[in-house]
Design an enzyme around this catalytic site. Structure first.
Site, mmCIF file in Angstrom:
data_model
loop_
_atom_site.group_PDB
_atom_site.id
_atom_site.type_symbol
_atom_site.label_atom_id
_atom_site.label_comp_id
_atom_site.label_asym_id
_atom_site.label_seq_id
_atom_site.Cartn_x
_atom_site.Cartn_y
_atom_site.Cartn_z
ATOM 1 N N ALA A 16 61.725 65.738 85.393
ATOM 2 C CA ALA A 16 61.793 64.272 85.484
ATOM 3 C C ALA A 16 63.057 63.664 84.859
ATOM 4 O O ALA A 16 63.784 62.905 85.531
ATOM 5 C CB ALA A 16 60.524 63.675 84.880
ATOM 6 N N ASP A 69 55.717 63.831 84.332
ATOM 7 C CA ASP A 69 56.658 63.187 85.250
ATOM 8 C C ASP A 69 56.426 61.690 85.338
ATOM 9 O O ASP A 69 57.307 60.937 85.755
ATOM 10 C CB ASP A 69 56.549 63.805 86.645
ATOM 11 C CG ASP A 69 57.180 65.182 86.646
ATOM 12 O OD1 ASP A 69 56.542 66.122 86.136
ATOM 13 O OD2 ASP A 69 58.324 65.300 87.109
ATOM 14 N N LYS A 99 53.162 68.861 86.579
ATOM 15 C CA LYS A 99 53.124 69.934 87.573
ATOM 16 C C LYS A 99 51.690 70.350 87.894
ATOM 17 O O LYS A 99 50.844 70.451 87.006
ATOM 18 C CB LYS A 99 53.932 71.114 87.033
ATOM 19 C CG LYS A 99 54.089 72.290 87.951
ATOM 20 C CD LYS A 99 54.646 71.932 89.306
ATOM 21 C CE LYS A 99 55.930 71.142 89.267
ATOM 22 N NZ LYS A 99 56.284 70.532 90.560
#
Ligand code: MRU
Length: 370
Positions: A55, A244, A255
């Site tokens: 990110a 993220d 993830k």
């Protein structure tokens, strides 16, 4: 961080003063390949194809992508088109939108002739801020590892489990989830990291393992399904992962597979920490499950796998029957109730709206959305 003893960042300005250097992460751990981005299109492709990923690094790469666009055309139309093109590359990581909005707001108020120089200055500042932020969150996270070490009466090692790659390769330097690990290791606390391989793209097996090895941190790569077993047998002291996108109430998108680790951690009383720079917080949403867009990627990432052959060449092979359909969700959402605490550059807080607002009081008046 150091690679072969030499300090390196994941993104940099080349000596020509305008093109952008990156590590092409698709080649790790087998080869360290660097590349030069010279156009907006190349920057967008690098993010989309995950030559750069993670990110915070996506945000930094997008900022430099805008610089490359404005070099040749600093008009309002070109600025807006470049923002749209870069924003469409990866939907989940909010740092991308954050960096683009930050750049666009500053640049729009300037006459076109001054935009290119200002863009390069701001992109460099975004990179430097990322490093300072990660260094600070690393210190806060290392204190938690130290606490655990004291609790174990300084016996054995502190066992950390992490998922995906939230190390320096995912940021400009230091990393998020791995920053506390690097810091604790450097401070002399014995740490061992269980590294989830992180199918389908294996960022854990390829990138996290490589980073830890380069830095000399003891680690073991495990298949994604092994974490629960290790937790049941008291082999994990704490989990630390990145994110993220973090919502205003502390839900986190990370993830795919992160949620399952959080469930296993909760079932086994293992603290589950999420480390994040505040640029990862999306203050406009609260309910991550409803409002965080989950990227779906090509099925070939699931059906095929790349690896090094005995002769040293890297090849891709197919894993599944021809014709079997695949689905490839790149991220999942872990609700705040499964997160023990958030580790930010300003300190550690409860994963809740109240916890985040205690650390970021300037957001109290802001809109926290649904
Ligand atoms: O798809 P990727 O490799 O970009 O995903 C990266 C992650 O999920 C990281 O854990 C996340 O970006 C936080 S790291 C700084």
């Amino acid at each position: 961080m150091k690679v072969g003893g030499v300090a390196m960042r994941s993104i940099w300005l080349e000596p020509d003063g305008w093109s952008v250097g990156i590590i092409d992460q698709r080649h790790l751990p087998h080869r360290l390949v660097t590349d030069r981005l010279t156009t907006l299109a190349e920057a967008a492709e690098a993010i989309r194809a995950m030559r750069v990923r993670g990110a915070p690094l996506i945000g930094a790469a997008a900022a430099y992508g805008l610089c490359l666009a404005l070099r040749t055309d600093p008009s309002n139309a070109a600025l807006d088109a470049a923002c749209r093109m870069l924003a469409a590359t990866r939907p989940t990581a909010v740092n991308l939108a954050w960096a683009l909005e930050d750049m666009r707001r500053r640049l729009r108020s300037l006459p076109p002739a001054r935009r290119s120089e200002a863009a390069y200055a701001r992109a460099a500042a975004i990179c430097d801020e990322d490093i300072a932020t990660n260094r600070a969150l690393g210190a806060h996270g290392a204190a938690l590892i130290r606490e655990r070490w004291e609790k174990k009466r300084r016996q054995g090692v502190v066992e950390v489990l992490t998922h995906c790659n939230a190390g320096w390769l995912a940021t400009v330097d230091w990393g998020t989830a791995l920053a506390p690990v690097f810091r604790a290791h450097d401070e002399g606390i014995p740490v061992h990291v269980w590294v989830d391989e992180t199918r389908p793209r294996n960022q854990g097996a390829s990138l996290t393992a490589w980073e830890l090895q380069q830095h000399g941190v003891p680690h073991t790569v495990i298949v994604d399904n092994a974490g629960g077993h290790l937790m049941q047998h008291g082999r994990v002291d704490l989990c630390i992962v990145g994110t993220d996108r973090t919502t205003a109430r502390g839900d986190v998108a990370n993830k795919i597979g992160t949620y399952l680790k959080a469930l296993a951690a909760a079932d086994n009383g293992v603290p589950f920490y999420v480390a994040l720079p505040s640029s990862t917080i999306d203050w406009s949403i609260a309910d991550g499950l409803r409002h965080i867009p989950i990227e779906e990627r090509a099925g070939s990432e699931v059906s095929d796998i790349a690896g090094r052959l005995p002769d040293g060449t890297v090849a891709t092979v197919r894993l599944i029957p021809e014709g079997s359909p695949v689905a490839n969700y790149a991220f999942d959402v872990t609700p705040a109730r499964l997160v023990t605490a958030l580790i930010t550059e300003r300190g550690v807080c409860e994963a809740s709206a109240a916890g985040l607002l205690r650390l970021f009081p300037e957001r109290r008046a802001g809109r926290t959305g649904t």
